[in-house]
Design a protein around this motif. Sequence first.
Motif, PDB file in Angstrom:
ATOM      1  N   ARG A   3     -12.388   3.394  -6.741  1.00 60.54           N
ATOM      2  CA  ARG A   3     -13.365   4.316  -7.334  1.00 60.54           C
ATOM      3  C   ARG A   3     -12.892   5.761  -7.259  1.00 60.54           C
ATOM      4  N   ALA A   4     -13.354   6.545  -8.225  1.00 60.36           N
ATOM      5  CA  ALA A   4     -13.042   7.984  -8.296  1.00 60.36           C
ATOM      6  C   ALA A   4     -11.538   8.246  -8.264  1.00 60.36           C
ATOM      7  N   GLY A   5     -10.767   7.342  -8.894  1.00 56.76           N
ATOM      8  CA  GLY A   5      -9.336   7.545  -9.015  1.00 56.76           C
ATOM      9  C   GLY A   5      -8.523   7.140  -7.801  1.00 56.76           C
ATOM     10  N   LYS A   6      -9.191   6.610  -6.766  1.00 58.55           N
ATOM     11  CA  LYS A   6      -8.450   6.167  -5.576  1.00 58.55           C
ATOM     12  C   LYS A   6      -7.721   4.854  -5.875  1.00 58.55           C
ATOM     13  N   GLU A   7      -6.817   4.511  -4.978  1.00 61.20           N
ATOM     14  CA  GLU A   7      -6.060   3.270  -5.128  1.00 61.20           C
ATOM     15  C   GLU A   7      -6.949   2.067  -4.814  1.00 61.20           C
ATOM     16  N   GLY A   8      -6.870   1.020  -5.649  1.00 63.41           N
ATOM     17  CA  GLY A   8      -7.664  -0.185  -5.428  1.00 63.41           C
ATOM     18  C   GLY A   8      -6.832  -1.440  -5.619  1.00 63.41           C
ATOM     19  N   TYR A   9      -7.374  -2.567  -5.180  1.00 66.27           N
ATOM     20  CA  TYR A   9      -6.659  -3.839  -5.266  1.00 66.27           C
ATOM     21  C   TYR A   9      -7.577  -4.927  -5.807  1.00 66.27           C
ATOM     22  N   ALA A  10      -7.086  -5.692  -6.775  1.00 66.87           N
ATOM     23  CA  ALA A  10      -7.853  -6.784  -7.358  1.00 66.87           C
ATOM     24  C   ALA A  10      -6.971  -8.028  -7.453  1.00 66.87           C
ATOM     25  N   ILE A  11      -7.519  -9.161  -7.021  1.00 67.83           N
ATOM     26  CA  ILE A  11      -6.784 -10.427  -7.035  1.00 67.83           C
ATOM     27  C   ILE A  11      -7.619 -11.459  -7.794  1.00 67.83           C
TER      28      ILE A  11
ATOM     29  N   LYS B 170      -1.056   3.806 -11.031  1.00 70.04           N
ATOM     30  CA  LYS B 170      -0.977   5.257 -11.134  1.00 70.04           C
ATOM     31  C   LYS B 170      -2.271   5.841 -10.575  1.00 70.04           C
ATOM     32  N   VAL B 171      -2.191   6.473  -9.407  1.00 67.12           N
ATOM     33  CA  VAL B 171      -3.365   7.108  -8.815  1.00 67.12           C
ATOM     34  C   VAL B 171      -3.537   8.505  -9.374  1.00 67.12           C
ATOM     35  N   ASN B 172      -2.445   9.202  -9.569  1.00 64.95           N
ATOM     36  CA  ASN B 172      -2.489  10.530 -10.168  1.00 64.95           C
ATOM     37  C   ASN B 172      -1.398  10.587 -11.221  1.00 64.95           C
ATOM     38  N   ASP B 173      -1.788  10.770 -12.473  1.00 60.30           N
ATOM     39  CA  ASP B 173      -0.790  10.684 -13.546  1.00 60.30           C
ATOM     40  C   ASP B 173       0.005  11.983 -13.730  1.00 60.30           C
ATOM     41  N   GLY B 174      -0.230  12.944 -12.866  1.00 62.67           N
ATOM     42  CA  GLY B 174       0.570  14.168 -12.934  1.00 62.67           C
ATOM     43  C   GLY B 174       0.129  15.112 -14.031  1.00 62.67           C
ATOM     44  N   GLY B 175      -1.004  14.817 -14.681  1.00 64.24           N
ATOM     45  CA  GLY B 175      -1.504  15.690 -15.729  1.00 64.24           C
ATOM     46  C   GLY B 175      -2.103  16.952 -15.148  1.00 64.24           C
TER      47      GLY B 175
END
Length: 447
Positions: free
Chosen positions: A436-444, A93-98
């Motif tokens: 960071r700062a709410g952007k999309e990220g990837y972790a493996i 969820k990058v932006n939860d729509g709140g």
Amino acid sequence: MRGKNKKSYPPRKKNNTKRNSNNEASNRSERSPSRRKSSGDNKKSDPGENRQRGDGPQRSSRRSARPSQRGRSGGRFKKSDLDPSTLVNKSIKVNDGGKKVVTRAFVALEIHPQLQEKIKRKGFVNTTEIQDKTFEFLSRGESVIGIANTGTGKTGAFLIPIINRLIVDKKNHKTIVLVPTRELAQQVDQEFRSLSKGLKIFSSCFIGGTSINKDLDKLRRTNHVIIGTPGRINDMINRRALKLNEFSNLVLDEFDTMLDMGFLKEVQKIIDQMHKRRQTILFSATENEKQQGIINGIVKDYQKVRVSDGQANTDNIYQEVIKTKGDDEKIEILMDFLSKEAFKKVLIFSETKRQVSKLCRQLKRLEVKVDEIHGDKSQQYRTKAIQKFKSGNIQVMVATDVAARGIDIDNITHVINYRIPFSKESYIHRIGRTGRAGKEGYAITFL
């Protein structure tokens, strides 16, 4: 027998630039800054980074540092207490729509025109939420406890009000800024200088692994802001080169990380020397009851500003676990990832300095643009390596937890846990370098 088991890896584009062999050669003879008494801030190094120097016999710990054919970290290393199933998040969820957070423009704030010009030149137009909510409190000299995630503009939140007040009164607003790591101290100092250039407001940065004599020379000059790690700041105090009776403001940045790294006593020593302390600014990404008790002992009357719930939020980071049969398969999968265009800026974690160096050598042999940072590298080497990573001269940085804690680099596309971390806290710190700062990220995470 070994020749038969040779693996073939995905072909990589030829690297036309010559390998910088001087980097490793110049640092091969370097002793770890953490072993020098003068360094100070590395006395409390992370146990994961120095596990080879554990309580057991030397021969046994050497043997345990070699990965076994089954792909484990080895004999006597501390076993991770993480449940791999908790490291998976495929519904990000990058932006939860709140509700959308509306912040003010910098031009709408009561900021000195000279500082406004500096902010404009850096391309800053609107404040972040933490900057917007703390500006008036800090400008009035009130103490503030700020809870905000990494990458939300916390550095600007305290630097802009500090510089704004120093422009008007350079004598009564001198400030000590304490941070947990060397790299973060340097980044804060660079940000301060970019905002204060030409304003006749001066700072000095004090970190372990640098020349004591040069640090002593810095303290003979005028300093309105002192930035550093707790160990080296205490070193300067003990040498009677730094007197804190003129400093009225204290900033504790990434306080939760400082506690994790065992700096509480060092911080308390510095606080005890600040007899004229009037304002305390403390920022933390997380909060808990134990931490709150310590905060209450440091500052009595303060405003608390939350722009996060104090819990590590990784909802915007796609997290995946990959089980491997051994180290051969692990490096093969890693090379497959690194050959993909999406893996532009990759931070890889391993548990010990020895593991980091070994993986870095493997990747270099496979013509990956890579460098490494850990406690056995000199501060100069680490700074250059991070700069290369920031500028895109290398694709991959391999690091230990401690060395990477201070990294503040935007647009890290992927974090890869080459070895599973020992704790949830360590895992959160690692993957927080991406997204960071709410952007999309990837972790493996490799198992």
